[in-house]
Enzyme design. Sequence first.
Site, short mmCIF file in Angstrom:
data_model
loop_
_atom_site.label_atom_id
_atom_site.label_comp_id
_atom_site.label_asym_id
_atom_site.label_seq_id
_atom_site.Cartn_x
_atom_site.Cartn_y
_atom_site.Cartn_z
N THR A 165 0.71 -2.93 8.48
CA THR A 165 -0.52 -2.29 8.02
C THR A 165 -1.64 -2.47 9.05
O THR A 165 -1.78 -3.54 9.65
CB THR A 165 -0.99 -2.80 6.65
OG1 THR A 165 -2.28 -2.22 6.33
CG2 THR A 165 -1.11 -4.31 6.59
N CYS B 66 0.64 20.82 -16.75
CA CYS B 66 0.95 19.95 -17.89
C CYS B 66 1.15 20.80 -19.15
O CYS B 66 0.66 21.93 -19.23
CB CYS B 66 -0.22 18.97 -18.10
SG CYS B 66 0.01 17.83 -19.48
N CYS C 112 -5.26 15.18 -19.84
CA CYS C 112 -4.76 14.36 -20.97
C CYS C 112 -4.08 13.11 -20.41
O CYS C 112 -4.05 12.91 -19.20
CB CYS C 112 -3.79 15.19 -21.82
SG CYS C 112 -2.18 15.45 -21.08
N HIS D 106 -1.52 1.42 -4.28
CA HIS D 106 -1.99 2.80 -4.16
C HIS D 106 -1.16 3.77 -4.99
O HIS D 106 -1.20 4.97 -4.75
CB HIS D 106 -1.99 3.24 -2.69
CG HIS D 106 -2.98 2.46 -1.87
ND1 HIS D 106 -2.96 2.46 -0.50
CD2 HIS D 106 -4.00 1.64 -2.23
CE1 HIS D 106 -3.94 1.66 -0.06
NE2 HIS D 106 -4.59 1.16 -1.09
N ASN E 127 3.20 -6.89 13.52
CA ASN E 127 2.75 -5.54 13.86
C ASN E 127 2.87 -5.37 15.36
O ASN E 127 2.41 -6.24 16.10
CB ASN E 127 1.28 -5.38 13.42
CG ASN E 127 0.83 -3.93 13.41
OD1 ASN E 127 1.21 -3.17 14.31
ND2 ASN E 127 0.05 -3.56 12.42
N PRO E 128 3.47 -4.25 15.82
CA PRO E 128 3.56 -4.09 17.28
C PRO E 128 2.20 -3.89 17.94
O PRO E 128 2.03 -4.08 19.13
CB PRO E 128 4.41 -2.82 17.46
CG PRO E 128 4.88 -2.42 16.12
CD PRO E 128 4.11 -3.16 15.10
N GLN F 186 0.85 -1.20 0.00
CA GLN F 186 0.00 0.00 0.00
C GLN F 186 0.89 1.26 0.00
O GLN F 186 0.39 2.37 -0.12
CB GLN F 186 -0.90 0.02 1.23
CG GLN F 186 -1.85 -1.16 1.31
CD GLN F 186 -2.51 -1.26 2.66
OE1 GLN F 186 -3.58 -0.67 2.89
NE2 GLN F 186 -1.87 -1.97 3.57
#
Length: 242
Positions: free
Chosen positions: A183, A143, A126, A115, A208-209, A97
């Site tokens: 995550t 652009c 465009c 992501h 994961n903590p 992610q």
Amino acid sequence: MFEFIEEQITNFKKIVFVTGAGISQESGIPTFRGKDGLWRNHDAMKLATIDAFYDNPKLVWEWYNERRMNIFQAQPNAGHKAIAELEKYAEVVVLTQNIDGLHQKAGSSKVLELHGSIVKIKCTVCNFKEEILEEFSDVPPVCKCGNILRPDVVWFGESLPQDVWQNAMSFANSCDLMIIAGTSLVVSPANTLPMYAKQNNAILIEINPENTEMSEDMGLVIRSTSAKVLPELVSLFKKSYD
Ligand code: APR
């Protein structure tokens, strides 16, 4: 730590990682929802939605510019490097992610950026797309067609590119081990990937903590940091293979 899978370690041929901001925390990139996360100083909904962008493109670009500079300085940590090293022992796919590119910098060869990526920008009108590695002096950048450019990332309320999501689901459906590292699993559809893997009898390991929304669905939960735990997992593979 890994007694649970020690004996079957050589059975794991297809390993999928689902990673989030936590795996880059030890590279100096703050998480979104962790205790000293990014969102703590910013209102998430003001910065990462298409409406917020059209409301105030300058503010959103300033925030992304700040993140770009932070990320360009960042180096992969032991967790990223361990995932890359695991490719010696199994087919490894990283479904991340994160938009910081640190998995690729660490040497992982199969990374799906669910992501998008902080280096990628695209035109709001465009089909211009480019990878830009330096800071933008004046924001929002414009652009050649005269319309403003935007970060090529997936904002809240936007869907993931169809091909990316299809690939991610098929990898999740066909792995025998899924490791979910760094995550909070609060953002969909990335947070559905562990369920796809579980439905196909993959073993789920969470690193994961803190607790997450799916901790009780996991086969093994390791309450520690990815930079500490993932090198241990690699040495387990090394011991079994070398
Ligand atoms: N090692 C492992 N996990 C860690 C570490 C670490 N060193 N430090 C923090 N964590 C954990 C936190 O406990 C938290 O559960 O990483 C998780 C980070 O969660 P979030 O900040 O919510 O990040 P993430 O899950 O990647 O967010 C998903 O939300 O804002 C959007 O698009 C953005 O991709 C992001 C998505």
